[in-house]
Design an enzyme around this catalytic site. Structure first.
Site, short mmCIF file in Angstrom:
data_model
loop_
_atom_site.label_atom_id
_atom_site.label_comp_id
_atom_site.label_asym_id
_atom_site.label_seq_id
_atom_site.Cartn_x
_atom_site.Cartn_y
_atom_site.Cartn_z
N HIS A 110 17.46 -20.24 48.23
CA HIS A 110 18.83 -20.59 47.85
C HIS A 110 19.78 -19.98 48.88
CE1 HIS A 110 22.54 -20.38 45.41
NE2 HIS A 110 22.00 -21.28 44.61
N ASP A 166 14.54 -12.64 44.76
CA ASP A 166 15.52 -13.43 44.02
C ASP A 166 14.81 -13.98 42.79
OD1 ASP A 166 17.09 -15.44 42.94
OD2 ASP A 166 17.38 -16.53 44.82
N GLN A 171 15.51 -17.78 38.95
CA GLN A 171 14.82 -18.88 38.27
C GLN A 171 13.52 -18.43 37.61
OE1 GLN A 171 16.10 -21.84 37.88
NE2 GLN A 171 17.86 -21.61 39.24
N LYS A 196 21.80 -17.99 33.60
CA LYS A 196 20.62 -18.84 33.66
C LYS A 196 19.61 -18.49 32.56
CE LYS A 196 21.15 -19.63 38.63
NZ LYS A 196 21.64 -21.00 38.56
N CYS A 247 22.32 -26.01 46.73
CA CYS A 247 22.52 -24.76 47.49
C CYS A 247 21.25 -24.38 48.25
CB CYS A 247 22.95 -23.62 46.57
SG CYS A 247 24.57 -23.84 45.84
#
Length: 412
Positions: free
Chosen positions: A123, A200, A203, A226, A366
């Site tokens: 991302h 990261d 997700q 999220k 993104c």
């Protein structure tokens, strides 16, 4: 436990509406998730009963607010199995968290000629901070290649990560390909080379069990919105050995110990990094979201999404002219499905599906370097979550077929 997923929708009032005269099927969960009544109620209760600033006051409301705010930090610690709340920093979200690491840790350990390694599936929030660090320090930014089915190329990873690599920052789960990366294996390799591992997890944390100690990553970032919490709240987990060495990036109230005329000292962790009045309500909402998720079970949520993907994939593969991106095997991915229809722009696909009441996203997500890598200007993307059902999957397939039929054959 057996989760009645078909009834979870009742906890989300926003899902109980019609869009364009069709029942809403919300499949844009990778962008942001909907909030259950339990989270909204927690926010309402805080503002109705305990609204005050944290840490600074001894009156009753201030003590209530502080207890709830720090209680949320403990919930986060337990949820990701961090060793200590001192290693759990509240931020505005994953983007802020990664920027903090790139700026503070990066400026601390990166020197001219050093290497920073990321991948082509990142991302923008996990690309641009490292680009800027490389520019500031004269370092080299390297990208790990992908396999034909969208997985991280582990052979290339082992080639790109060298003794000159100081930082490796990788996504746990791709927001486009849905692929789940082998973080522990990568972390071990990075540590063997003497580097720092940053993850990261935006997700991943909402969709599967995450244990930061088992992963052994040095830093792990994720966002509340999220995972059914409010917007504007996020988390940065960092190992104490690094956080103690790093300098804060924001200065002012809350994070100070003593202020003199020419110098100041900082509070201990985690407050050293949390300048100013924090997002108290957001943290409390995040804590309520964690309660909701834990009541269902993260393993159950992961299995539910993979079952939906396993149900969907054969149906999607039967649609002529549909290109799917990422692994086809359900066990290799989450409920993120990026796709394109031959001859139809992704934005047209998303607009047409919205007319069927199905909310999907279209664009570069993104992830422009990934789009270029895939030789695609954009894709459409459906992303499933715990409140989505087999009926939603069927409606998605039906809307996709209707969209293709309309653009290929028109109204004939």
């Amino acid at each position: 436990m057996t989760v009645p997923y078909e009834h979870l929708r009742e906890d989300f009032k926003i899902l109980q509406q019609h869009v364009n005269d069709e029942p809403l099927v919300y499949l844009d969960n990778a962008a942001t998730t909907q909030k259950p009544e339990a989270v909204l109620k927690a926010l309402e209760t805080y503002y109705h009963t305990s609204n005050a600033n944290v840490h600074r006051g001894v009156h009753t409301l201030a003590e209530r607010a502080t207890t709830q705010y720090e209680g949320a930090r403990e919930k986060v610690r337990r949820f990701i199995n961090a060793p200590s709340t001192a290693e759990v920093l509240f931020t505005r979200g994953t983007t802020t968290s990664l920027n903090w690491v790139a700026r503070s840790l990066g400026d601390l350990i990166i020197e001219e000629g050093d290497e920073i390694v990321i991948s082509f599936m990142e991302h923008h929030s996990n690309i641009i901070p490292w680009q800027q660090l490389a520019k500031r320090k004269g370092a080299k930014l390297k990208y790990i290649e992908l396999t034909d089915d969208g997985k991280l190329d582990m052979d290339d990873a082992r080639e790109k990560i060298t003794e000159q690599t100081k930082i490796v920052s990788l996504v746990h789960v791709s927001n486009v390909l849905g692929v789940v990366n082998p973080i522990r294996e990568l972390t071990d390799y990075v540590h063997d080379k003497g580097g720092v591992m940053v993850v990261d997890g935006a997700q991943a944390v909402p969709h599967m069990p995450v244990d930061v100690q088992a992963l052994d990553a040095d830093f792990y970032a994720f966002s509340g919105h999220k995972m059914m919490a409010p917007t504007g709240i996020g988390v940065l987990y960092g190992k104490r050995k690094w956080l103690e060495k790093m300098e804060p990036l924001e200065f002012g109230g809350e994070m100070i110990d003593f202020v003199e005329l020419q110098d100041s000292t900082w509070k201990e962790l985690p407050w050293k990094f949390e300048a100013g009045t924090p997002n108290i309500a957001g943290a409390i909402g995040l804590g309520a979201a964690i309660d909701y998720l834990e009541n269902i079970g993260m393993r159950e949520i992961m299995d539910h999404e993979q079952n939906l993907v396993a149900y969907l994939m054969p149906k999607l593969e039967e649609i002529e002219g549909l290109t799917l991106f990422g692994p086809k095997k359900a066990s290799d991915r989450t409920g993120v499905i990026a796709f394109n229809i031959d001859g139809v722009h992704p934005h047209d696909v998303a607009t047409a599906m919205d007319m069927e009441g199905v909310a999907v996203r279209a664009g570069h997500h993104c992830a422009q370097p990934l789009m270029n890598y895939l030789n695609q200007p954009a894709t459409a993307r459906a992303s499933f979550y715990l409140y989505n059902t087999v009926a939603d999957a069927d409606k998605f397939v039906d809307a996709l077929k209707a969209t293709k039929e309309f653009f290929i054959h028109g109204l004939d």
